[in-house]
Design a protein around this motif. Structure first.
Motif, mmCIF file in Angstrom:
data_model
loop_
_atom_site.group_PDB
_atom_site.id
_atom_site.type_symbol
_atom_site.label_atom_id
_atom_site.label_comp_id
_atom_site.label_asym_id
_atom_site.label_seq_id
_atom_site.Cartn_x
_atom_site.Cartn_y
_atom_site.Cartn_z
ATOM 1 N N ASP A 117 -10.115 -2.889 -8.784
ATOM 2 C CA ASP A 117 -11.471 -3.263 -9.766
ATOM 3 C C ASP A 117 -10.835 -3.662 -11.197
ATOM 4 O O ASP A 117 -11.879 -3.782 -11.803
ATOM 5 C CB ASP A 117 -12.616 -2.505 -9.813
ATOM 6 C CG ASP A 117 -13.160 -2.253 -8.331
ATOM 7 O OD1 ASP A 117 -13.251 -3.303 -7.676
ATOM 8 O OD2 ASP A 117 -13.435 -1.035 -7.937
ATOM 9 N N ALA A 118 -9.380 -3.459 -11.407
ATOM 10 C CA ALA A 118 -9.134 -3.656 -12.751
ATOM 11 C C ALA A 118 -9.460 -5.024 -13.184
ATOM 12 O O ALA A 118 -9.322 -5.979 -12.449
ATOM 13 C CB ALA A 118 -7.560 -3.247 -12.740
ATOM 14 N N LYS A 119 -9.585 -5.232 -14.588
ATOM 15 C CA LYS A 119 -9.841 -6.388 -15.301
ATOM 16 C C LYS A 119 -8.532 -7.320 -15.255
ATOM 17 O O LYS A 119 -8.438 -8.474 -15.250
ATOM 18 C CB LYS A 119 -10.265 -6.199 -16.743
ATOM 19 C CG LYS A 119 -10.201 -7.248 -17.754
ATOM 20 C CD LYS A 119 -10.769 -6.894 -19.047
ATOM 21 C CE LYS A 119 -10.724 -8.046 -20.232
ATOM 22 N NZ LYS A 119 -11.166 -7.606 -21.630
ATOM 23 N N ALA A 120 -7.389 -6.556 -15.237
ATOM 24 C CA ALA A 120 -6.023 -7.011 -15.373
ATOM 25 C C ALA A 120 -5.072 -6.162 -15.112
ATOM 26 O O ALA A 120 -5.055 -4.730 -15.266
ATOM 27 C CB ALA A 120 -5.629 -7.654 -16.949
ATOM 28 N N VAL A 121 -3.839 -6.565 -14.295
ATOM 29 C CA VAL A 121 -3.098 -5.584 -13.946
ATOM 30 C C VAL A 121 -1.561 -6.065 -14.529
ATOM 31 O O VAL A 121 -1.480 -7.609 -14.249
ATOM 32 C CB VAL A 121 -2.898 -5.514 -12.392
ATOM 33 C CG1 VAL A 121 -1.674 -4.727 -12.001
ATOM 34 C CG2 VAL A 121 -4.126 -5.009 -11.683
ATOM 35 N N ILE A 122 -0.980 -5.349 -15.125
ATOM 36 C CA ILE A 122 0.352 -5.752 -15.659
ATOM 37 C C ILE A 122 1.513 -4.998 -15.063
ATOM 38 O O ILE A 122 1.573 -3.642 -15.049
ATOM 39 C CB ILE A 122 0.401 -5.389 -17.253
ATOM 40 C CG1 ILE A 122 -0.976 -6.218 -17.948
ATOM 41 C CG2 ILE A 122 1.493 -5.959 -17.946
ATOM 42 C CD1 ILE A 122 -1.160 -5.948 -19.549
ATOM 43 N N ALA A 123 2.508 -5.838 -14.779
ATOM 44 C CA ALA A 123 3.900 -5.367 -14.033
ATOM 45 C C ALA A 123 4.740 -5.175 -15.617
ATOM 46 O O ALA A 123 5.176 -6.183 -16.040
ATOM 47 C CB ALA A 123 4.560 -6.072 -13.104
ATOM 48 N N VAL A 124 4.872 -3.968 -16.081
ATOM 49 C CA VAL A 124 5.844 -3.784 -17.211
ATOM 50 C C VAL A 124 7.038 -3.398 -16.908
ATOM 51 O O VAL A 124 7.372 -2.349 -16.183
ATOM 52 C CB VAL A 124 5.182 -2.820 -18.230
ATOM 53 C CG1 VAL A 124 6.200 -2.214 -19.225
ATOM 54 C CG2 VAL A 124 3.949 -3.151 -18.901
ATOM 55 N N GLY A 125 8.271 -4.248 -17.181
ATOM 56 C CA GLY A 125 9.493 -3.881 -17.013
ATOM 57 C C GLY A 125 10.118 -4.632 -15.610
ATOM 58 O O GLY A 125 9.307 -5.094 -14.795
ATOM 59 N N THR A 126 11.353 -4.810 -15.484
ATOM 60 C CA THR A 126 11.918 -5.506 -14.460
ATOM 61 C C THR A 126 11.545 -4.959 -13.305
ATOM 62 O O THR A 126 11.503 -5.686 -12.018
ATOM 63 C CB THR A 126 13.443 -5.818 -14.693
ATOM 64 O OG1 THR A 126 13.594 -6.472 -15.750
ATOM 65 C CG2 THR A 126 14.146 -6.476 -13.469
ATOM 66 N N CYS A 127 11.654 -3.483 -13.035
ATOM 67 C CA CYS A 127 11.335 -2.728 -11.731
ATOM 68 C C CYS A 127 10.069 -3.207 -11.056
ATOM 69 O O CYS A 127 9.991 -3.502 -9.984
ATOM 70 C CB CYS A 127 11.581 -1.490 -11.998
ATOM 71 S SG CYS A 127 13.371 -0.707 -12.540
ATOM 72 N N SER A 128 8.900 -3.182 -11.896
ATOM 73 C CA SER A 128 7.752 -3.381 -11.270
ATOM 74 C C SER A 128 7.659 -5.165 -11.198
ATOM 75 O O SER A 128 6.892 -5.481 -10.543
ATOM 76 C CB SER A 128 6.567 -2.788 -12.099
ATOM 77 O OG SER A 128 6.538 -3.397 -13.494
#
Length: 276
Positions: A117-128
């Motif tokens: 239910d998140a407003k936004a999802v962020i993958a931070v970094g090359t691994c994610s």
């Protein structure tokens, strides 16, 4: 918050100054930062922003409600009823949860639950973002990037090993000020930070254009490093346009090549090996 800092934010991140002034003192953006298979380099980069002081970010812009690295304790239950929160994931995710438990709980399941239910999802970094070093051959944990366990989410990707701090803080600032996702490229990276290659802004590009290339790392002429394996022409990142740590540093100005750390499969491409 003084006017000078607001002006600096607006000018550096190309945001509307009046919008920032209106937001100061209003509700902060709740952020849940989850660490998967990571080295903590991304969150360490995050707290070293030279354009947004960590104190200003935490006091004015975001409410860091969860961070395994920075929090004293983790709440038993995280309130997500507001639905106006952002989930950040650092690190790759093993498809077999046996490889990644925290306090007896599967981190993979935790990510899926909180991101729902998140407003936004962020993958931070090359691994994610791409799998990173965890997914490099032979990938013993079966590591995958975030979008493989969240196929129905439009994930903002901020790759880099680690990402430039301002790429993280600037994206959060944009979400808070505009209530919108920043402009993204076809790979879902913020174009403000990933719209140009390292090569385009490289101080050695003048030598590339003249076809003057270094043959060794102790080249006294400062020639282009392409022949030494520089990945700058195929790497989209702001290392040479924004620089690092507020002191104008970058891998290339330090005398090394760009290793393409923000691109997919970068770790396997650094040292190609025979597959068996």
């Amino acid at each position: 918050m003084d006017l000078q800092r607001i002006t600096e934010w607006a000018e550096f991140f190309q945001l509307d100054k009046a919008q920032i002034e209106e937001k100061i003192g209003s509700k902060r953006l709740p952020v849940l930062w989850i660490s998967a298979q990571d080295c903590t380099g991304c969150v360490e980069s995050f707290i070293r922003s030279s354009k947004i002081l960590t104190s200003d970010l935490l006091n004015e812009v975001i409410s860091l409600d969860l961070s395994e690295l920075l929090s004293y304790i983790e709440p038993e239950e995280i309130d997500t009823s507001d639905k106006d929160y952002v989930v950040i994931v650092e690190g790759s995710i093993p498809m077999n949860s046996d490889f990644l438990f925290v306090a007896g709980k599967s981190v993979k399941e935790k990510i899926v639950k909180l991101a729902k239910d998140a407003k936004a999802v962020i993958a931070v970094g090359t691994c994610s973002s791409w799998g990173g070093i965890g997914a490099a051959h032979p990938n013993p944990t079966g590591a995958v990037p975030l979008d493989e366990i969240l196929p129905d989410k439009d994930i903002i990707k901020i790759p880099g090993c680690p990402p430039i701090s301002e790429a993280i803080t600037g994206t959060l600032l944009h979400l808070w000020v505009t209530n919108e996702t920043p402009p993204l490229d076809k790979k879902n990276r913020p174009t403000f930070f990933y719209g140009r290659t390292v090569h385009q802004d490289c101080p050695k590009k003048i030598y590339f254009d003249q076809k003057l290339f270094a043959e060794s790392f102790d080249d006294e002429n400062g020639y282009c490093l392409l022949k030494l394996g520089c990945k700058g022409p195929s790497t989209f990142n702001a290392c040479e346009s924004l620089k690092w740590n507020g002191i104008g540093g970058s891998p290339i100005t330090a005398g090394n090549t760009c290793i393409g750390c923000s691109e997919k499969g970068s770790w396997d491409k650094i040292r190609p090996r025979k597959r068996t």
